[in-house]
Design an enzyme around this catalytic site. Structure first.
Site, mmCIF file in Angstrom:
data_model
loop_
_atom_site.group_PDB
_atom_site.id
_atom_site.type_symbol
_atom_site.label_atom_id
_atom_site.label_comp_id
_atom_site.label_asym_id
_atom_site.label_seq_id
_atom_site.Cartn_x
_atom_site.Cartn_y
_atom_site.Cartn_z
ATOM 1 N N HIS A 70 0.849 -1.199 0.000
ATOM 2 C CA HIS A 70 0.000 0.000 0.000
ATOM 3 C C HIS A 70 0.888 1.255 0.000
ATOM 4 C CE1 HIS A 70 -3.081 -2.565 2.422
ATOM 5 N NE2 HIS A 70 -3.640 -2.366 1.260
ATOM 6 N N LYS A 78 -17.922 -5.928 8.259
ATOM 7 C CA LYS A 78 -16.659 -6.676 8.160
ATOM 8 C C LYS A 78 -15.840 -6.403 9.431
ATOM 9 C CE LYS A 78 -13.025 -7.025 4.652
ATOM 10 N NZ LYS A 78 -12.562 -6.428 3.405
ATOM 11 N N ARG A 106 -2.373 -6.175 -8.036
ATOM 12 C CA ARG A 106 -1.226 -7.050 -7.733
ATOM 13 C C ARG A 106 -1.056 -8.127 -8.780
ATOM 14 N NH1 ARG A 106 -3.351 -7.924 -1.771
ATOM 15 N NH2 ARG A 106 -5.213 -7.645 -3.013
ATOM 16 N N SER A 135 -2.965 -7.695 3.386
ATOM 17 C CA SER A 135 -3.129 -7.473 4.827
ATOM 18 C C SER A 135 -3.417 -8.793 5.533
ATOM 19 C CB SER A 135 -4.285 -6.501 5.084
ATOM 20 O OG SER A 135 -4.028 -5.266 4.481
HETATM 21 P P1 ADP Z 1 -10.081 -3.473 0.110
HETATM 22 O O1 ADP Z 1 -10.764 -4.180 1.250
HETATM 23 O O2 ADP Z 1 -10.822 -2.258 -0.355
HETATM 24 O O3 ADP Z 1 -9.663 -4.364 -1.024
HETATM 25 P P2 ADP Z 1 -7.292 -3.274 0.846
HETATM 26 O O4 ADP Z 1 -6.733 -2.515 1.989
HETATM 27 O O5 ADP Z 1 -7.108 -4.749 0.847
HETATM 28 O O6 ADP Z 1 -8.804 -2.849 0.791
HETATM 29 O O7 ADP Z 1 -6.706 -2.725 -0.515
HETATM 30 C C1 ADP Z 1 -6.854 -1.391 -0.925
HETATM 31 C C2 ADP Z 1 -6.257 -1.227 -2.312
HETATM 32 O O8 ADP Z 1 -4.854 -1.450 -2.253
HETATM 33 C C3 ADP Z 1 -6.784 -2.195 -3.372
HETATM 34 O O9 ADP Z 1 -6.845 -1.540 -4.618
HETATM 35 C C4 ADP Z 1 -5.728 -3.269 -3.427
HETATM 36 O O10 ADP Z 1 -5.675 -3.902 -4.714
HETATM 37 C C5 ADP Z 1 -4.484 -2.455 -3.167
HETATM 38 N N1 ADP Z 1 -3.434 -3.285 -2.579
HETATM 39 C C6 ADP Z 1 -3.550 -4.241 -1.647
HETATM 40 N N2 ADP Z 1 -2.369 -4.823 -1.386
HETATM 41 C C7 ADP Z 1 -1.458 -4.211 -2.196
HETATM 42 C C8 ADP Z 1 -0.070 -4.385 -2.430
HETATM 43 N N3 ADP Z 1 0.636 -5.339 -1.823
HETATM 44 N N4 ADP Z 1 0.517 -3.562 -3.322
HETATM 45 C C9 ADP Z 1 -0.210 -2.626 -3.961
HETATM 46 N N5 ADP Z 1 -1.527 -2.452 -3.827
HETATM 47 C C10 ADP Z 1 -2.152 -3.227 -2.953
#
Ligand code: ADP
Length: 158
Positions: A16, A40, A89, A127
């Site tokens: 992120h 959630k 990803r 995550s």
């Molecule tokens: P959500 O529950 O909305 O999917 P996340 O926190 O899992 O929330 O992800 C938010 C955004 O960040 C999404 O667009 C996801 O694809 C992106 N994301 C998640 N992990 C990574 C990563 N390792 N690298 C880049 N982007 C990521």
């Protein structure tokens, strides 16, 4: 340009963070919108997730960290952003992300969704994976910012 980066960030990973830094270089202003989703159950409270992101981005300018609930496009309207930012990803993200982007556009076609491809070093990170590794006592210091790693260790001690 001002981008809205919505997500759960439960917790923030280095994937992120990499995306935030690169988007910040491209767009100049990023509103990181942490989703408050009552249906959630999150591991970290909304306040903690916001603190983790604020700490990890403290040296960047043009970053705002806020919480939101409800429709992303409504929050995008309220925050007066130009676009919605999401990360990709792998192909497995694509179908889901495309569906969300189409849905958002059907609700308000003012906002384009812009996707950034993850840095290859971080493409395996999620995550939930980080939380699983941490729950078994594994080292996550190369996966998350230092404050998040500390929080994950503390979670295990509860
Ligand atoms: P959500 O529950 O909305 O999917 P996340 O926190 O899992 O929330 O992800 C938010 C955004 O960040 C999404 O667009 C996801 O694809 C992106 N994301 C998640 N992990 C990574 C990563 N390792 N690298 C880049 N982007 C990521």
């Amino acid at each position: 340009m001002k981008a809205l980066y919505p997500g759960s960030f439960d917790p923030l990973t280095l994937g992120h963070l990499d995306l935030i830094k690169r988007a910040n270089d491209l767009f100049g202003e990023i509103v990181i919108a942490v989703l408050e989703n009552p249906s959630k159950k999150a591991t970290f409270t909304l306040e903690r997730r916001i603190e983790q992101i604020k700490h990890a981005t403290r040296e960047l300018s043009g970053i705002k960290v806020l919480s939101f609930k409800g429709l992303t496009v409504e929050f995008a309207e309220q925050q007066n952003v130009d676009l919605i930012l999401r990360g990709l990803r792998a192909m497995s993200d694509f179908e889901y992300e495309l569906q969300i982007a189409h849905t958002n556009r059907s609700l308000n076609n003012k906002f384009e969704t812009v996707f950034l491809a993850t840095d290859t070093h971080h493409s395996f990170l999620s995550s939930s994976l980080v939380k699983e590794v941490a729950s078994f006592g594994g080292n996550v210091s190369h996966m998350v910012p230092s404050k998040v790693a500390e929080d994950l260790v503390n979670l295990n001690m509860i």
